[in-house]
Design a protein around this motif. Structure first.
Motif, mmCIF file in Angstrom:
data_model
loop_
_atom_site.group_PDB
_atom_site.id
_atom_site.type_symbol
_atom_site.label_atom_id
_atom_site.label_comp_id
_atom_site.label_asym_id
_atom_site.label_seq_id
_atom_site.Cartn_x
_atom_site.Cartn_y
_atom_site.Cartn_z
ATOM 1 N N ALA A 196 0.916 -1.227 0.045
ATOM 2 C CA ALA A 196 0.027 0.169 0.247
ATOM 3 C C ALA A 196 0.742 1.202 -0.048
ATOM 4 C CB ALA A 196 -0.973 -0.110 1.157
ATOM 5 N N ASP A 197 2.084 1.379 0.132
ATOM 6 C CA ASP A 197 3.198 2.100 0.285
ATOM 7 C C ASP A 197 3.513 2.718 -1.397
ATOM 8 O OD1 ASP A 197 4.974 4.197 2.034
ATOM 9 O OD2 ASP A 197 6.225 3.199 0.058
ATOM 10 N N PRO A 198 3.356 4.167 -1.396
ATOM 11 C CA PRO A 198 3.375 4.530 -2.964
ATOM 12 C C PRO A 198 4.770 4.107 -3.140
ATOM 13 C CG PRO A 198 2.357 6.284 -1.566
ATOM 14 C CD PRO A 198 2.855 5.018 -0.670
ATOM 15 N N VAL A 199 5.880 4.200 -2.490
ATOM 16 C CA VAL A 199 7.293 3.830 -2.963
ATOM 17 C C VAL A 199 7.586 2.433 -3.019
ATOM 18 C CG1 VAL A 199 9.763 4.181 -2.428
ATOM 19 C CG2 VAL A 199 7.822 6.083 -2.043
ATOM 20 N N LEU A 200 7.055 1.635 -2.143
ATOM 21 C CA LEU A 200 7.275 0.312 -2.116
ATOM 22 C C LEU A 200 6.358 -0.721 -2.897
ATOM 23 C CD1 LEU A 200 8.517 -0.290 1.438
ATOM 24 C CD2 LEU A 200 9.786 -0.564 -0.569
ATOM 25 N N ALA A 201 5.284 -0.075 -3.269
ATOM 26 C CA ALA A 201 4.190 -0.684 -4.082
ATOM 27 C C ALA A 201 4.683 -1.494 -5.157
ATOM 28 C CB ALA A 201 3.174 0.128 -4.477
ATOM 29 N N GLY A 202 5.612 -0.713 -6.058
ATOM 30 C CA GLY A 202 6.293 -1.444 -7.169
ATOM 31 C C GLY A 202 7.056 -2.690 -7.125
ATOM 32 N N PRO A 203 8.130 -2.345 -6.173
ATOM 33 C CA PRO A 203 8.989 -3.443 -5.808
ATOM 34 C C PRO A 203 8.199 -4.513 -5.344
ATOM 35 C CG PRO A 203 10.039 -1.101 -4.998
ATOM 36 C CD PRO A 203 8.556 -1.095 -5.579
ATOM 37 N N THR A 204 7.202 -4.137 -4.387
ATOM 38 C CA THR A 204 6.534 -5.519 -3.653
ATOM 39 C C THR A 204 5.916 -6.167 -4.519
ATOM 40 O OG1 THR A 204 6.055 -4.106 -1.766
ATOM 41 C CG2 THR A 204 4.785 -5.947 -2.120
ATOM 42 N N ALA A 205 5.340 -5.668 -5.475
ATOM 43 C CA ALA A 205 4.575 -6.430 -6.785
ATOM 44 C C ALA A 205 5.661 -7.237 -7.499
ATOM 45 C CB ALA A 205 3.993 -5.500 -7.612
ATOM 46 N N ARG A 206 6.808 -6.708 -7.774
ATOM 47 C CA ARG A 206 7.717 -7.513 -8.454
ATOM 48 C C ARG A 206 8.208 -8.704 -7.416
ATOM 49 N NH1 ARG A 206 9.274 -2.149 -9.596
ATOM 50 N NH2 ARG A 206 10.949 -2.249 -8.489
ATOM 51 N N ARG A 207 8.388 -8.463 -6.315
ATOM 52 C CA ARG A 207 8.813 -9.526 -5.264
ATOM 53 C C ARG A 207 7.930 -10.602 -5.437
ATOM 54 N NH1 ARG A 207 7.308 -12.775 -1.191
ATOM 55 N NH2 ARG A 207 9.217 -13.043 0.254
ATOM 56 N N PHE A 208 6.654 -10.471 -5.324
ATOM 57 C CA PHE A 208 5.567 -11.470 -5.362
ATOM 58 C C PHE A 208 5.754 -12.215 -6.616
ATOM 59 C CE2 PHE A 208 4.289 -9.802 -1.281
ATOM 60 C CZ PHE A 208 4.088 -10.997 -0.512
ATOM 61 N N GLU A 209 5.862 -11.534 -7.862
ATOM 62 C CA GLU A 209 5.930 -11.941 -9.065
ATOM 63 C C GLU A 209 7.184 -13.246 -9.174
ATOM 64 O OE1 GLU A 209 6.628 -8.926 -11.762
ATOM 65 O OE2 GLU A 209 4.481 -8.159 -11.735
ATOM 66 N N ILE A 210 8.291 -12.641 -8.353
ATOM 67 C CA ILE A 210 9.724 -13.724 -8.292
ATOM 68 C C ILE A 210 9.395 -14.694 -7.302
ATOM 69 C CG2 ILE A 210 11.979 -13.405 -7.720
ATOM 70 C CD1 ILE A 210 12.167 -10.568 -8.226
ATOM 71 N N TYR A 211 8.545 -14.621 -6.252
ATOM 72 C CA TYR A 211 8.717 -15.345 -5.216
ATOM 73 C C TYR A 211 7.394 -16.151 -4.994
ATOM 74 C CZ TYR A 211 13.129 -13.776 -3.355
ATOM 75 O OH TYR A 211 14.505 -13.511 -3.282
ATOM 76 N N GLY A 212 6.523 -15.562 -5.226
ATOM 77 C CA GLY A 212 4.982 -16.045 -4.976
ATOM 78 C C GLY A 212 4.708 -15.836 -3.405
ATOM 79 N N GLU A 213 3.818 -16.785 -2.822
ATOM 80 C CA GLU A 213 3.687 -16.566 -1.515
ATOM 81 C C GLU A 213 5.132 -17.415 -0.778
ATOM 82 O OE1 GLU A 213 1.373 -15.098 0.073
ATOM 83 O OE2 GLU A 213 0.637 -14.478 -2.003
ATOM 84 N N HIS A 214 5.239 -16.942 0.567
ATOM 85 C CA HIS A 214 6.258 -17.484 1.251
ATOM 86 C C HIS A 214 6.190 -19.012 1.421
ATOM 87 C CE1 HIS A 214 9.562 -17.133 4.139
ATOM 88 N NE2 HIS A 214 8.802 -17.940 5.066
ATOM 89 N N ALA A 215 7.289 -19.522 1.223
ATOM 90 C CA ALA A 215 7.191 -21.114 1.143
ATOM 91 C C ALA A 215 8.603 -21.559 1.997
ATOM 92 C CB ALA A 215 7.460 -21.513 -0.217
ATOM 93 N N ASP A 216 8.561 -22.639 2.563
ATOM 94 C CA ASP A 216 9.691 -23.332 3.105
ATOM 95 C C ASP A 216 10.215 -24.619 2.484
ATOM 96 O OD1 ASP A 216 9.817 -21.434 4.962
ATOM 97 O OD2 ASP A 216 8.343 -22.553 6.567
ATOM 98 N N GLY A 217 11.616 -24.548 2.786
ATOM 99 C CA GLY A 217 12.452 -26.061 2.518
ATOM 100 C C GLY A 217 11.911 -27.003 3.361
ATOM 101 N N ASP A 218 12.882 -28.029 3.527
ATOM 102 C CA ASP A 218 12.748 -29.049 4.513
ATOM 103 C C ASP A 218 13.426 -28.978 5.752
ATOM 104 O OD1 ASP A 218 15.061 -29.064 3.254
ATOM 105 O OD2 ASP A 218 14.896 -31.445 2.408
ATOM 106 N N ALA A 219 13.917 -27.708 5.846
ATOM 107 C CA ALA A 219 14.523 -27.565 7.171
ATOM 108 C C ALA A 219 15.273 -28.770 8.023
ATOM 109 C CB ALA A 219 13.229 -27.142 8.259
ATOM 110 N N PRO A 220 16.335 -29.056 7.606
ATOM 111 C CA PRO A 220 17.263 -30.133 7.915
ATOM 112 C C PRO A 220 17.736 -29.658 9.124
ATOM 113 C CG PRO A 220 18.118 -29.452 6.110
ATOM 114 C CD PRO A 220 16.833 -28.481 6.115
ATOM 115 N N SER A 221 18.156 -30.879 10.018
ATOM 116 C CA SER A 221 18.743 -30.567 11.336
ATOM 117 C C SER A 221 20.172 -29.905 11.300
ATOM 118 C CB SER A 221 19.041 -31.903 11.847
ATOM 119 O OG SER A 221 20.070 -32.734 11.303
#
Length: 253
Positions: A196-221
Motif C-alpha cells: 500500500a506504500d506508494p514507494v514500495l508498491a512497485g518493488p513489492t509487486a515484483r517481489r511476489f512475481e519472483i517468489y509467490g507466497e512465502h514457502a519453506d524448504g525441508d528444514a534439515p537438522s
C-alpha cells in the motif's frame, strides 16, 4: 535515513521489519549478538562480510554498530527488501548491495570481491531444500578465505524429538497469537502495508512475481548442516547457539 526525493523514512521501514521478524523470533537479537561474538573471535573486529540473503540489511546494521571498521556486501533478490536496505545505508561507503538469485549457478560473479572473512545469514535460507542448499554451501565455501567463517542461523528441525518439537511449537504459537492480539504484525500484514506504500508498491509487486507466497524448504537438522558444510570444504562446523526452535551453525574454513 529519509529519502529527500520521496519522503520515505527508510529507518522506519527497517524498524518495522525488525518488529515483524521479532514476532516470530523473540530471541532474534540474542542470535545476532552471538553471531557477532563469533565474528570477533574468529576473524576480528574489521572483517569484510558477505551478508547472504540480506533482506533489509538487519545483520549489516548490527555488524557496523558493533564494528565500525567492518565492511559489508549484501546480496539478495527481493526488490522490496533491497529497496529498504539501499535506502537505509545510502551514502555509507562501508556498505554495498548486489541483486542476485542464489539459485543461479553464476550468482557469485555479481559480487564485488572474490574473498570474504565472514559470510553471515539468518532466517533466510530455510526456503531452500537440502540439495540446493548443499550446492549453495559449496559455492559459499569458495568465497570464504582460509581461516574465515560462515554462520547460518535458521530453522533447523531435529525430527528425532517429535513430542518436544510439538510442545515447543504450541507454546511459541500461543505467544505469537497473544502478541498479535496486542497489535503485532505478522508476515502477511507487513507485506500488505508495503504493497500500500506508494514507494514500495512497485518493488513489492515484483517481489511476489519472483517468489509467490512465502514457502519453506525441508528444514534439515543442525547435524545435517554441519555435515554438509564439512562436505563443502569447511574444516570444522558445529552449532554455536540454539533456541528451542532454531540453531546457528558456524563453519570454519
Amino acid at each position: 535515513m529519509t529519502d529527500t526525493a520521496t519522503g520515505t523514512d527508510w529507518h522506519a521501514w527497517q524498524r518495522s521489519w525488525d518488529r515483524q521478524q521479532e514476532w516470530y523470533m523473540p530471541d532474534r537479537e540474542e542470535r545476532f549478538r552471538v553471531m557477532l561474538d563469533m565474528v570477533e573471535a574468529c576473524v576480528g573486529r574489521a572483517p569484510r562480510v558477505l551478508d547472504l540473503a540480506c533482506g533489509t540489511g538487519s545483520i549489516t546494521a548490527r555488524l557496523l554498530a558493533r564494528f565500525p571498521e567492518a565492511t559489508s556486501v549484501g546480496v539478495d533478490l527481493d526488490p522490496a527488501l533491497l529497496a529498504i536496505a539501499r535506502g537505509t545505508f545510502e551514502g555509507d561507503p562501508r556498505v554495498g548491495f548486489v541483486t542476485a538469485d542464489l539459485k543461479d549457478p553464476r550468482w557469485t560473479e555479481a559480487l564485488p570481491h572474490t574473498s570474504y572473512d565472514a559470510v553471515l545469514t539468518a532466517t533466510a535460507l530455510h526456503w531452500l531444500h537440502s540439495e540446493p542448499l548443499a550446492t549453495l554451501y559449496g559455492q559459499v565455501a569458495g568465497l570464504v578465505r582460509d581461516g574465515g567463517v560462515l554462520m547460518n542461523a535458521d530453522h533447523m528441525i531435529d525430527r528425532s524429538t517429535p513430542r518436544i518439537n510439538a510442545a515447543e511449537r504450541a507454546l511459541r504459537h500461543a505467544g505469537m497469537e497473544s502478541a498479535k492480539r496486542e497489535g503485532a504484525l505478522d508476515w502477511a500484514a507487513w507485506w500488505e502495508l508495503a504493497a500500500a506504500d506508494p514507494v514500495l508498491a512497485g518493488p513489492t509487486a515484483r517481489r511476489f512475481e519472483i517468489y509467490g507466497e512465502h514457502a519453506d524448504g525441508d528444514a534439515p537438522s543442525a547435524a545435517w548442516h554441519a555435515e554438509a558444510l564439512r562436505g563443502a570444504g569447511f574444516s570444522e562446523a558445529r552449532a554455536v547457539w540454539a533456541s528451542p526452535s532454531d540453531v546457528m551453525v558456524l563453519a570454519l574454513k
